[in-house]
Scaffold this active site. Structure first.
Site: not given
Ligand code: PGA
Length: 252
Positions: A9-11, A95, A97, A167, A173, A213, A234-235
């Site tokens: 997930n590149w956000k 998600h 966010e 999640e 993050g 993470s 994500g990251g």
């Molecule tokens: P992260 O994000 O790997 O940066 O913790 C995961 C996500 O939000 O799907």
């Protein structure tokens, strides 16, 4: 047998040119493997560029969000049909966010899940508790509510393509991953709730990804748990080398 789904997930990262480069690097690094499925979810604007790079590869394409109507006066929104048109197969719905920064609640997310199926997309429905909720011992209750409200009334056919992602918000993050034990306990809980909504055999077929993470050095221990069927990254998915290592985790 559930095939693990390893998703990036590149956000809100990467211009089209940057996305093309990253997708290309990922494509070069990931050897086709039949025992795992790989998915990239770039931002909307980079979807066409990534689709071009992934064409002819087994890596799948997805989006990070969608609106629930197929079209209409919804300034700034993008529909599932539009995403399908660009070659997306998956869409992330709910998600954390979206839930916590943009205030999306269960009812809206339920509409989005239904709309994803209507558009021919496979929703990755995200659930997860916040730190205060975990500290108050409410994590099971919160996740159960999110599942029951978000996934109400799905047909059996729809459950066959549904993906759920657990999640925990405190792990996203933050570098603070849930231990495999903690994650497994929650995944088992998710599966039990899914079995109660539908049936044991249906719940057994649904993939439940872990997100929060995930890194090259913790992926194998998470993936070794019986109810963890993939990762939503994500990251670490923004770097081809680390995402490649995550995707190619040694399977036991
Ligand atoms: P992260 O994000 O790997 O940066 O913790 C995961 C996500 O939000 O799907």
């Amino acid at each position: 047998m559930r095939t693990p789904l390893m998703a990036g997930n590149w956000k809100m990262h990467k211009t089209s040119a940057e996305a093309r480069e990253l997708a290309q690097a990922v494509r070069e690094r990931i050897a086709p493997a039949s025992d795992r499925e790989v998915l990239l979810c770039p931002p909307f604007t980079a979807i066409p560029a990534v689709a071009e790079v992934l064409s002819g590869s087994p890596i799948r394409l997805g989006a990070q969000n969608m609106h629930w109507e197929p079209k209409g006066a919804f300034t700034g929104e993008v529909s599932g049909e539009m995403l399908r048109d660009l070659g997306c197969e998956y869409v992330i719905v709910g998600h954390s966010e979206r839930r916590h920064i943009f205030g999306e609640q269960d009812e809206i997310l339920h509409r989005k899940v239904k709309a994803a199926f209507r558009a021919g997309l496979r929703p990755i429905f995200c659930v997860g508790e916040m730190l205060e909720e975990r500290d108050a011992g409410k994590e099971r209750e919160v996740v159960e509510r999110q599942l029951r409200n978000g996934l109400a009334g799905l047909t059996e056919q729809e459950t066959k393509v549904l993906v759920v992602a657990y999640e925990p918000v405190w792990a996203i993050g933050t570098g603070r991953t849930a231990t495999p034990d903690v994650a497994q306990t929650m995944h088992e809980h998710v599966r039990t709730v899914l079995a109660d909504i539908w049936s044991g055999p249906i719940a057994d077929g649904i993939r439940i990804q872990y997100g929060g993470s995930v890194k090259p050095d913790n992926v194998a221990s998470l993936m070794a748990e019986p109810d963890i069927d993939g990762a939503l990254v994500g990251g670490a998915s923004l770097d081809a080398e680390s995402f490649g290592r995550i995707v190619m985790f040694p399977s036991s």
